[in-house]
Design a protein around this motif. Sequence first.
Motif, PDB file in Angstrom:
ATOM      1  N   THR A 585      -6.223 -15.056   4.171  1.00 58.53           N
ATOM      2  CA  THR A 585      -4.854 -14.563   4.267  1.00 58.53           C
ATOM      3  C   THR A 585      -4.766 -13.073   3.995  1.00 58.53           C
ATOM      4  O   THR A 585      -4.026 -12.346   4.672  1.00 58.53           O
ATOM      5  N   ALA A 586      -5.529 -12.583   3.006  1.00 55.42           N
ATOM      6  CA  ALA A 586      -5.440 -11.172   2.632  1.00 55.42           C
ATOM      7  C   ALA A 586      -5.781 -10.257   3.797  1.00 55.42           C
ATOM      8  O   ALA A 586      -5.179  -9.197   3.974  1.00 55.42           O
ATOM      9  N   VAL A 587      -6.751 -10.674   4.621  1.00 56.02           N
ATOM     10  CA  VAL A 587      -7.163  -9.836   5.756  1.00 56.02           C
ATOM     11  C   VAL A 587      -6.187  -9.977   6.909  1.00 56.02           C
ATOM     12  O   VAL A 587      -5.717  -8.979   7.470  1.00 56.02           O
ATOM     13  N   THR A 588      -5.882 -11.193   7.299  1.00 57.89           N
ATOM     14  CA  THR A 588      -5.027 -11.394   8.473  1.00 57.89           C
ATOM     15  C   THR A 588      -3.618 -10.847   8.239  1.00 57.89           C
ATOM     16  O   THR A 588      -2.965 -10.395   9.186  1.00 57.89           O
ATOM     17  N   GLU A 589      -3.144 -10.866   7.008  1.00 56.84           N
ATOM     18  CA  GLU A 589      -1.829 -10.270   6.730  1.00 56.84           C
ATOM     19  C   GLU A 589      -1.917  -8.752   6.658  1.00 56.84           C
ATOM     20  O   GLU A 589      -1.024  -8.046   7.133  1.00 56.84           O
ATOM     21  N   ALA A 590      -3.018  -8.241   6.096  1.00 58.81           N
ATOM     22  CA  ALA A 590      -3.135  -6.792   5.915  1.00 58.81           C
ATOM     23  C   ALA A 590      -3.186  -6.045   7.236  1.00 58.81           C
ATOM     24  O   ALA A 590      -2.803  -4.875   7.303  1.00 58.81           O
ATOM     25  N   ILE A 591      -3.661  -6.687   8.306  1.00 57.00           N
ATOM     26  CA  ILE A 591      -3.755  -5.973   9.573  1.00 57.00           C
ATOM     27  C   ILE A 591      -2.404  -5.874  10.282  1.00 57.00           C
ATOM     28  O   ILE A 591      -2.258  -5.082  11.220  1.00 57.00           O
ATOM     29  N   PRO A 707      -3.908  -7.115  -3.831  1.00 56.84           N
ATOM     30  CA  PRO A 707      -3.713  -6.539  -5.169  1.00 56.84           C
ATOM     31  C   PRO A 707      -4.880  -6.853  -6.092  1.00 56.84           C
ATOM     32  O   PRO A 707      -5.540  -7.891  -5.958  1.00 56.84           O
ATOM     33  N   ARG A 708      -5.137  -5.963  -7.029  1.00 56.05           N
ATOM     34  CA  ARG A 708      -6.227  -6.185  -7.982  1.00 56.05           C
ATOM     35  C   ARG A 708      -5.924  -7.352  -8.914  1.00 56.05           C
ATOM     36  O   ARG A 708      -6.843  -7.989  -9.421  1.00 56.05           O
ATOM     37  N   ASP A 709      -4.664  -7.589  -9.177  1.00 58.66           N
ATOM     38  CA  ASP A 709      -4.281  -8.766  -9.948  1.00 58.66           C
ATOM     39  C   ASP A 709      -3.392  -9.623  -9.054  1.00 58.66           C
ATOM     40  O   ASP A 709      -2.195  -9.376  -8.934  1.00 58.66           O
ATOM     41  N   PRO A 710      -3.965 -10.641  -8.372  1.00 64.24           N
ATOM     42  CA  PRO A 710      -3.163 -11.430  -7.424  1.00 64.24           C
ATOM     43  C   PRO A 710      -2.079 -12.257  -8.101  1.00 64.24           C
ATOM     44  O   PRO A 710      -1.084 -12.598  -7.473  1.00 64.24           O
ATOM     45  N   ASN A 711      -2.266 -12.585  -9.378  1.00 64.83           N
ATOM     46  CA  ASN A 711      -1.277 -13.406 -10.080  1.00 64.83           C
ATOM     47  C   ASN A 711      -0.066 -12.591 -10.509  1.00 64.83           C
ATOM     48  O   ASN A 711       1.062 -13.084 -10.490  1.00 64.83           O
ATOM     49  N   TYR A 735      -5.816   3.151  -5.226  1.00 68.20           N
ATOM     50  CA  TYR A 735      -4.942   2.878  -4.086  1.00 68.20           C
ATOM     51  C   TYR A 735      -3.679   2.171  -4.574  1.00 68.20           C
ATOM     52  O   TYR A 735      -3.758   1.144  -5.248  1.00 68.20           O
ATOM     53  N   LEU A 736      -2.512   2.709  -4.203  1.00 71.10           N
ATOM     54  CA  LEU A 736      -1.245   2.159  -4.652  1.00 71.10           C
ATOM     55  C   LEU A 736      -0.428   1.636  -3.479  1.00 71.10           C
ATOM     56  O   LEU A 736      -0.321   2.289  -2.431  1.00 71.10           O
ATOM     57  N   SER A 737       0.163   0.458  -3.649  1.00 74.01           N
ATOM     58  CA  SER A 737       1.134  -0.097  -2.710  1.00 74.01           C
ATOM     59  C   SER A 737       2.434  -0.345  -3.460  1.00 74.01           C
ATOM     60  O   SER A 737       2.504  -0.198  -4.686  1.00 74.01           O
ATOM     61  N   THR A 738       3.466  -0.752  -2.703  1.00 75.48           N
ATOM     62  CA  THR A 738       4.763  -0.987  -3.325  1.00 75.48           C
ATOM     63  C   THR A 738       5.307  -2.357  -2.936  1.00 75.48           C
ATOM     64  O   THR A 738       5.010  -2.874  -1.844  1.00 75.48           O
ATOM     65  N   CYS A 739       6.092  -2.934  -3.826  1.00 74.94           N
ATOM     66  CA  CYS A 739       6.832  -4.150  -3.531  1.00 74.94           C
ATOM     67  C   CYS A 739       8.328  -3.874  -3.481  1.00 74.94           C
ATOM     68  O   CYS A 739       9.139  -4.805  -3.477  1.00 74.94           O
ATOM     69  N   ASP A 740       8.696  -2.589  -3.470  1.00 72.49           N
ATOM     70  CA  ASP A 740      10.106  -2.214  -3.364  1.00 72.49           C
ATOM     71  C   ASP A 740      10.504  -2.092  -1.896  1.00 72.49           C
ATOM     72  O   ASP A 740       9.656  -1.990  -1.010  1.00 72.49           O
ATOM     73  N   GLY A 741      11.798  -2.070  -1.649  1.00 72.82           N
ATOM     74  CA  GLY A 741      12.300  -1.797  -0.316  1.00 72.82           C
ATOM     75  C   GLY A 741      12.303  -3.011   0.589  1.00 72.82           C
ATOM     76  O   GLY A 741      11.987  -4.133   0.196  1.00 72.82           O
ATOM     77  N   ALA A 742      12.626  -2.750   1.849  1.00 71.99           N
ATOM     78  CA  ALA A 742      12.782  -3.832   2.813  1.00 71.99           C
ATOM     79  C   ALA A 742      11.449  -4.386   3.286  1.00 71.99           C
ATOM     80  O   ALA A 742      11.340  -5.556   3.633  1.00 71.99           O
ATOM     81  N   ARG A 744       7.837  -5.610   2.580  1.00 68.73           N
ATOM     82  CA  ARG A 744       7.099  -6.092   1.414  1.00 68.73           C
ATOM     83  C   ARG A 744       5.996  -7.047   1.854  1.00 68.73           C
ATOM     84  O   ARG A 744       6.228  -7.934   2.673  1.00 68.73           O
ATOM     85  N   PRO A 745       4.769  -6.884   1.278  1.00 65.18           N
ATOM     86  CA  PRO A 745       3.728  -7.895   1.521  1.00 65.18           C
ATOM     87  C   PRO A 745       4.155  -9.245   0.946  1.00 65.18           C
ATOM     88  O   PRO A 745       4.947  -9.310  -0.011  1.00 65.18           O
ATOM     89  N   THR A 746       3.631 -10.319   1.502  1.00 62.97           N
ATOM     90  CA  THR A 746       4.023 -11.649   1.028  1.00 62.97           C
ATOM     91  C   THR A 746       3.538 -11.928  -0.377  1.00 62.97           C
ATOM     92  O   THR A 746       4.070 -12.818  -1.047  1.00 62.97           O
ATOM     93  N   TRP A 747       2.508 -11.177  -0.852  1.00 63.16           N
ATOM     94  CA  TRP A 747       2.021 -11.435  -2.205  1.00 63.16           C
ATOM     95  C   TRP A 747       2.877 -10.776  -3.278  1.00 63.16           C
ATOM     96  O   TRP A 747       2.602 -10.922  -4.475  1.00 63.16           O
ATOM     97  N   CYS A 748       3.916 -10.056  -2.879  1.00 60.78           N
ATOM     98  CA  CYS A 748       4.792  -9.424  -3.882  1.00 60.78           C
ATOM     99  C   CYS A 748       5.513 -10.494  -4.697  1.00 60.78           C
ATOM    100  O   CYS A 748       5.863 -11.553  -4.169  1.00 60.78           O
TER     101      CYS A 748
END
Length: 749
Positions: A585-591, A707-711, A735-742, A744-748
């Motif tokens: 999932t991490a790869v197929t969603e990230a692309i 994310p480095r901590d998936p939980n 490397y930084l990502s965000t879970c703010d805004g419209a 959002r990755p599903t793992w947020c």
Amino acid sequence: MKGTTFFRSVRRETGQSLVIIGGALVVLMALLALVTDAGNAYVQRQRVQNAVDAATLAGGAELARTYVDPDSGHYAGTPQDENRIWQTIVRVAQANGIPDSNGNPNDSVNTNIEAYFIGPDGQRVGVPLPNNGGIPPSYEVSGVEVRSTLAFGTFFARVIGFDEMETSADAFAQAHPDWCPASASNLFPIAVSAALFQDDPGGKPIEGATYRIWDKNSNSSYGNFGWISWDNDPSNTTLIANMHDTRRSGTWHVGDLVPGATGVMNSSGVRQELDAYIAGATHSRNGLTIQHDPSVIIPIYDYTVGNGNNLKYHIVGFARFRLTNYKSTGGDKWIEGVFERYVDTTSPPGGGCYLTQTVKLYDEPPADLGRVIAGTVHLNEIFYTEGSSEQHVPVDVMLVLDISGSMNASWSGGSSKLQSAKDALIAFNNTLNVVEGDRVGLTTFPTVGRGAQYRTTCDNYKMNLYLYSEVRSSLTDNVGYVNSIIQGLSADSGTSLAHAIQTAREQLLADLRPGAIPVLIIASDGIVNVTLDGKWTGFGGAAGQGQNTPSCNNQAEQQTIEQANLAKEAGIIVFSIAIGDGFNTAVTEAIASPDADYDGNGQIDDYEKHFYIARNASDLANIYQLIGNRVQQIAEEGSYYTKETLGAGATVELRTTSGAIVQTTTANNAGAFQFTDVAPGDYRLTARVNRNGLIYDILTYGNGGPPRDPNNPRNGYVEVSIGQGTGITQVEVLYLSTCDGAARPTWCP
């Protein structure tokens, strides 16, 4: 008489006025001299100061080339070293306007210039250069001082007796070896030519740019890197050991001649080490297990001496280079990676380190930095393109379809996955509005070829099978032609998705018309297990939805994400469809492009997604139908896309293993940060930054990765350990990502 008297009276008064005017003129001339010649004096003072500054920096750079005495930790050198520094100072000062004093500008005699060595406290040591008989370690030399006095002619001041004036200026530069890349250790055993950057602006490398460096041994006509041996042993066995354990390099300095090696790039050992570095994997060799970091420190050279086993590289600097790919077969062999920066993260503020420029002018010497942690912050930054009010904007769609062997498998009680995919793609193509300018193309993977033998990274199995991809149709409005190609597809072999995304992206951008919206729709049922160069990793299992594959397969997955990121950065909207349940999932969603709450209802609905899972034939048909409907109005909804950017202004925290904050700092405009005077121990690094109202605070594996901590993604950190000795510990990129805004990755959370 009256008239005569009057005339005489006037003449008498005129004579008095002339005396007064004459005196006033003297005063005015003096004032004019003061204004004009004082202004000229200021100009001359700046001229001398600029020349002295340039000469001091050049002298400091030459000092940085000399040997550092291991006992005292200070510079040491021969009379030839001292003469070289003095000659450089004179040459640069004269080139910047300090006149030669004896009529022979080509010698090193110039009484208009004085130069001294200085210690860490900024005070002069020894006698004026070049009369110290070398650079004794007892002097504790850490910099140079240059002083110049220059006489110049006046303009108006000579009227009042001043034919010339005099101005002077001085400057000093510290060149402590710990500040910049005058020396480095833990080196990766390749040397890269400075000529690689000659076509870049100013002849300097671009931070964040990808460079392909060519093996000198495989193509000497334009080769710009060579293998290095630290101990004059050019054997391939030693090269592999040096790659595996960079501590074997010891410490090398700017100006050193480093022995070359005859390394065989397509040897299995070299390829295994490169694979491990690119993947950031833990790797064992001869009982020594080491966690490899893709970011390595490499020497930069400007020329070579000797040849064959006697070849040596003249070192002019050190750089941090993130390995991403390589080609070890065929006539032209190369290594590819991202230039991150010259190793200058411990330079005092405002300092610069480019090749030999390892010095900085100071009013007072900087403090000892002690133990240093240094690194950079990058963002997977989200951007938004506004939608259009036009009813229909033409779309250029490139379909990417997996035709690996696993696509022959049947759904439970139904047709094969490949046949379902064919039906869904044909139905999608039939929804395109070719009358309004829509076009479609097709790329499939894999295509199978044979080449030089290699060993797989996961099971060390010998292979000569190479898997790539193929453009079956470039963009066309002939939907029937593309559909006929789809009907004839058959499935076989592995999942070379990285190469397929690269191929599809390049074809799509090459064919793209002005005003059309580029769309990439990727469908695959398996685990990515082929690297960009076509090699199978040897991993043949299925991870299952949400599970991770082994580290030996990391390179294939990371390269796939990187190729998708390049597509999104180019403005392509990317849809990703995972078929079945045997995928990561991490790869197929990230692309995929970021999902987003376009309608603002607080949730991401199916018509707002870019990543889908098809668990059966019906799901697959519905997903393509949904995407087909969307692309007809896709200009209206706008699009989100991500791009790797520098984390300028990021707050970086150094924490204990229990989470307590030890130090806090702010990343500079290049995203670089450092912590100084760090006590020995184990630490954690966290970071965050506000960019356009979004908080980027989730540390991920790679740009846009999981994310480095998936939980609990916001609890992720990067570990770092500091030993007892002083020096720099360079950490991996944060490397930084965000879970703010419209978007959002599903793992947020």
